[in-house]
Structure formats: structure tokens, C-alpha cells
Motif scaffolding. Sequence first.
Motif, PDB file in Angstrom:
ATOM      1  N   HIS A  28       0.830  -1.191   0.000  1.00 41.02           N
ATOM      2  CA  HIS A  28       0.000   0.000   0.000  1.00 41.02           C
ATOM      3  C   HIS A  28       0.871   1.249   0.000  1.00 41.02           C
ATOM      4  O   HIS A  28       1.917   1.291   0.651  1.00 41.02           O
ATOM      5  CB  HIS A  28      -0.903   0.032   1.237  1.00 41.02           C
ATOM      6  N   ASP A  29       0.412   2.256  -0.724  1.00 39.29           N
ATOM      7  CA  ASP A  29       1.021   3.583  -0.696  1.00 39.29           C
ATOM      8  C   ASP A  29      -0.134   4.580  -0.728  1.00 39.29           C
ATOM      9  O   ASP A  29      -0.629   4.945  -1.795  1.00 39.29           O
ATOM     10  CB  ASP A  29       1.955   3.773  -1.892  1.00 39.29           C
ATOM     11  N   GLY A  30      -0.592   4.985   0.453  1.00 38.76           N
ATOM     12  CA  GLY A  30      -1.779   5.827   0.512  1.00 38.76           C
ATOM     13  C   GLY A  30      -2.991   5.064   0.018  1.00 38.76           C
ATOM     14  O   GLY A  30      -3.303   3.978   0.508  1.00 38.76           O
ATOM     15  N   LEU A  31      -3.672   5.610  -0.986  1.00 36.50           N
ATOM     16  CA  LEU A  31      -4.861   4.963  -1.535  1.00 36.50           C
ATOM     17  C   LEU A  31      -4.516   3.980  -2.653  1.00 36.50           C
ATOM     18  O   LEU A  31      -5.409   3.408  -3.279  1.00 36.50           O
ATOM     19  CB  LEU A  31      -5.833   6.022  -2.073  1.00 36.50           C
ATOM     20  N   VAL A  50      -6.094   1.821  -7.435  1.00 33.67           N
ATOM     21  CA  VAL A  50      -6.126   3.059  -6.676  1.00 33.67           C
ATOM     22  C   VAL A  50      -7.577   3.349  -6.310  1.00 33.67           C
ATOM     23  O   VAL A  50      -8.488   3.230  -7.132  1.00 33.67           O
ATOM     24  CB  VAL A  50      -5.499   4.250  -7.435  1.00 33.67           C
ATOM     25  N   GLN A  51      -7.779   3.688  -5.057  1.00 32.63           N
ATOM     26  CA  GLN A  51      -9.120   3.922  -4.531  1.00 32.63           C
ATOM     27  C   GLN A  51      -9.468   5.401  -4.601  1.00 32.63           C
ATOM     28  O   GLN A  51      -8.695   6.257  -4.173  1.00 32.63           O
ATOM     29  CB  GLN A  51      -9.187   3.436  -3.081  1.00 32.63           C
ATOM     30  N   ALA A  52     -10.666   5.691  -5.130  1.00 35.12           N
ATOM     31  CA  ALA A  52     -11.164   7.061  -5.156  1.00 35.12           C
ATOM     32  C   ALA A  52     -12.435   7.198  -4.325  1.00 35.12           C
ATOM     33  O   ALA A  52     -12.655   8.212  -3.669  1.00 35.12           O
ATOM     34  CB  ALA A  52     -11.430   7.508  -6.593  1.00 35.12           C
ATOM     35  N   ASN A  53     -13.282   6.156  -4.366  1.00 36.32           N
ATOM     36  CA  ASN A  53     -14.517   6.174  -3.600  1.00 36.32           C
ATOM     37  C   ASN A  53     -14.237   5.991  -2.109  1.00 36.32           C
ATOM     38  O   ASN A  53     -13.185   5.484  -1.706  1.00 36.32           O
ATOM     39  CB  ASN A  53     -15.450   5.060  -4.076  1.00 36.32           C
ATOM     40  N   ASN A  54     -15.200   6.396  -1.288  1.00 31.42           N
ATOM     41  CA  ASN A  54     -15.050   6.229   0.157  1.00 31.42           C
ATOM     42  C   ASN A  54     -14.858   4.754   0.503  1.00 31.42           C
ATOM     43  O   ASN A  54     -14.022   4.397   1.337  1.00 31.42           O
ATOM     44  CB  ASN A  54     -16.285   6.791   0.869  1.00 31.42           C
ATOM     45  N   ARG A 335      -9.909   9.799   0.103  1.00 32.55           N
ATOM     46  CA  ARG A 335     -10.939   8.956  -0.511  1.00 32.55           C
ATOM     47  C   ARG A 335     -12.299   9.630  -0.334  1.00 32.55           C
ATOM     48  O   ARG A 335     -12.547  10.358   0.631  1.00 32.55           O
ATOM     49  CB  ARG A 335     -10.939   7.572   0.136  1.00 32.55           C
ATOM     50  N   GLY A 336     -13.192   9.366  -1.256  1.00 35.66           N
ATOM     51  CA  GLY A 336     -14.501  10.027  -1.231  1.00 35.66           C
ATOM     52  C   GLY A 336     -14.436  11.312  -2.025  1.00 35.66           C
ATOM     53  O   GLY A 336     -15.021  11.418  -3.110  1.00 35.66           O
ATOM     54  N   VAL A 337     -13.690  12.300  -1.521  1.00 32.44           N
ATOM     55  CA  VAL A 337     -13.502  13.550  -2.263  1.00 32.44           C
ATOM     56  C   VAL A 337     -12.730  13.275  -3.549  1.00 32.44           C
ATOM     57  O   VAL A 337     -12.989  13.896  -4.587  1.00 32.44           O
ATOM     58  CB  VAL A 337     -12.741  14.580  -1.392  1.00 32.44           C
ATOM     59  N   ARG A 338     -11.819  12.306  -3.500  1.00 33.53           N
ATOM     60  CA  ARG A 338     -10.998  11.960  -4.681  1.00 33.53           C
ATOM     61  C   ARG A 338     -11.885  11.548  -5.867  1.00 33.53           C
ATOM     62  O   ARG A 338     -11.492  11.706  -7.024  1.00 33.53           O
ATOM     63  CB  ARG A 338     -10.034  10.836  -4.313  1.00 33.53           C
ATOM     64  N   ARG A 339     -13.070  11.013  -5.576  1.00 31.11           N
ATOM     65  CA  ARG A 339     -13.948  10.538  -6.655  1.00 31.11           C
ATOM     66  C   ARG A 339     -14.366  11.659  -7.594  1.00 31.11           C
ATOM     67  O   ARG A 339     -14.734  11.414  -8.749  1.00 31.11           O
ATOM     68  CB  ARG A 339     -15.196   9.861  -6.054  1.00 31.11           C
ATOM     69  N   HIS A 340     -14.298  12.908  -7.129  1.00 25.17           N
ATOM     70  CA  HIS A 340     -14.630  14.048  -7.996  1.00 25.17           C
ATOM     71  C   HIS A 340     -13.545  14.311  -9.037  1.00 25.17           C
ATOM     72  O   HIS A 340     -13.761  15.075  -9.985  1.00 25.17           O
ATOM     73  CB  HIS A 340     -14.849  15.307  -7.153  1.00 25.17           C
ATOM     74  N   PHE A 341     -12.391  13.678  -8.872  1.00 23.66           N
ATOM     75  CA  PHE A 341     -11.265  13.900  -9.772  1.00 23.66           C
ATOM     76  C   PHE A 341     -10.980  12.696 -10.676  1.00 23.66           C
ATOM     77  O   PHE A 341     -10.556  12.861 -11.807  1.00 23.66           O
ATOM     78  CB  PHE A 341     -10.018  14.252  -8.962  1.00 23.66           C
TER      79      PHE A 341
END
Length: 378
Positions: A28-31, A50-54, A335-341
Motif C-alpha cells: 500500500h502507498d496511501g490509496l 487506486v481507490q477514489a470512492n469512500n 478517498r470520497g472527495v478523490r472521486r470528484h477527480f
Amino acid sequence: MLTTLMKLLSSCLWPSASGRSVDSTGKHDGLLWYKDSGQHLLGDFSMAVVQANNLLEDQSQVESGPLSTLDSGPYGTFIGIYDGHGGPETSRFVNDHLFQHLKRFAAEEACMSMEVIRKAYEATEEGFLGVVTKQWPVKPLIAAVGSCCLVGVICGGMLYIANVGDSRAVLGRAMRATGEAIALQLSAEHNVSIESVRQEMHSLHPDDSHIVVLKHNVWRVKGLIQVSRSIGDMYLKKAEFNREPLYTKYRLREPIKRPILSGEPSITEHELQPQDQFLIFASDGLWEQLSNQEAVDIVQNHPRNGIARRLVKTAMQAAAKKREMRYSDLMKIERGVRRHFHDDITVVVIYLDTNVVSSAKGPPLSIRGRGMTFPKKL
């Protein structure tokens, strides 16, 4: 050519070792989760998520070795990419059950075939219908959860590709004249942004002029969902799940007379050729940022070790550029906010090393892509 095919065939008929070992290693490296290098029966592979969703909605797996419950085989490599939507429940269910169904049907047929794969999809869909039926009274939103499902099976010199939804499998094939690799898309996609898919939906539902609607400049089935085929999404397949207590935004004005979405996979088979170098399996999060040829060029022109992680990073750099921001700043977004990108992104690169004898490859392989695990809040 004959030697190549015999080596491919040997990987399907004779195992490299008895039993099954689980290779759950990865970092793992962050998300970001990744396994930079591993081996399947016919060569190397690389994997990254790579995880973007919560909650990570992408699920994935690579299985190499026995493809049935019988010691006699068949043997080969299975790749699955399951891109969930509405939540992680369906993609997790597919990850737990589809390969097991495939092994059971392969044992019954004593071979691998398009029909075996079709039956595995059908059994998985039926199994998740049972989950929805059971949970509906207390968790009606389970009816609005679904997943795309992309599968590749390499066995006996053949490559089988099955798909519902908009994940994608791309082959890198070497050109004899130049040695360069050209990209060949192997999977059919079921996203109504594609005109032919919209036409298919209109032909299947000639009495419904609103079967596909342009909403906020995006084509959607009934204004709700972009894919026309999936596992799950029972609220658009069964009338009993498109009513109260399901949220109003998911309910249609008129009762469902026949399924709007389909769980039937598009399945193709391809005879592998000596010039077929590698396969890229990825959820649409990658293909939203990179073209087929761009992805193939990256794989061909860089070292194998970490190649899936390189593809994921390149896609995120493209996403950052579209937002006119630095890649380093994008990496700081949670994560979560990342999904907007960008979306969750899953990539598996499978190398086809037909010069490698499978008996030298060691024990069978089983690995799943992973998201971040977070401690429960007290």
C-alpha cells in the motif's frame, strides 16, 4: 508455431504443482495498492488498484493453476475485473463467487468453453438476486447496487473474453515488420455513450422512447445509469424491486414489464498467436484517461516490474492535468472527495511468455486487488 501452441496447451492440461497457494502479498502507498510483479502459468503479471470512492467499488482477482474442481484440469489463468456502482456489495459478491462457479461448470464439462463462462455469469447473477431478495425488506438500496464484470481466461492456447459493462481488455500484438506493438480491443462494451449500444437499447425496447435519455450531457438508461448490462441492478430488472421503500430517485413512473438491463455477457474466443505479447485488463477509470494505444505503448516501452502501477500513475497524472492541478496535490486528496477527480482504477497486465514451460512456474496463484482498510470508529 506448433511448438508455441504445444507449450500453451501444456499449461492447460498439466499442473505445475498440486494444491492451491494463496498469494495475497502486495503493498500500500496511501490509496494505492499494488503488486509490481508475479508469475502466472504463462509468464509474468503486474497488478495495481487506486481507490477514489469512500469504499472501494472495484474488485479484482488473478487465479492461475486449476480452472476446475478436478485434478485432471483444465489448467490456465483467470483474470477478473469487477467495477461496482452504487456500493461495493455486488462487486465483492462477484469476486467471491464467479470463479468458483466457473470451476464447477468446467468440471462438469471437463473443459473450458464459452458456455462454461456464460453459465458462471448466469449463476453469479442468480446468486446475487438471492441476496437482494433476502435483504430487500431491511436494506432496499441493495437493489440499486450493481457491477460491471470483465473476465479473461487463458487455457489451451485459447483466450476467452467475457464482459458486461464498460471495463476493457486490450491485447498488445507485435508487428512483424517493425516490432512495435499495436493495440487490439478484445472486449465489447455496454455503455450507452456508444451509439451502437443506444441503438441496441432502442431495438430491444421499441415501445419506450425514453429508454435512453441525455441527462446533464451524459447518455443514461432511463436517465439513471450509463451501462446497459451488469450484474445486479435488480431495480432495473425486476418489477418487485422498483417500488417503495426504494428511494424515489430510483423508481420508474411505469411498472417494469421486462428487464431494462441485461446480465448476459458478450463472450468471444481468440486463438493466441506467437506475436501476442501481453494483455491489459482495466476498469473504465483507466480508459477514461488513456487510449488503448497509449496504454499498450507504455507497457511495451517500460520494464515489466511495476507496469500496472505505472499505468495507474499515468492515468492519475492525466486526471490532474485535466483539472489544471499538480499530481502531487491530487495525491493529497482523501478517498470520497478523490472521486470528484477520478474513478477507482484497477489494472492487471498479463504477459504471454509462450517460450516459458509452465512446469517451471511453481505453485498455483490466487491474488485479489485490495483497497485501504480503516479502523472502525468507536
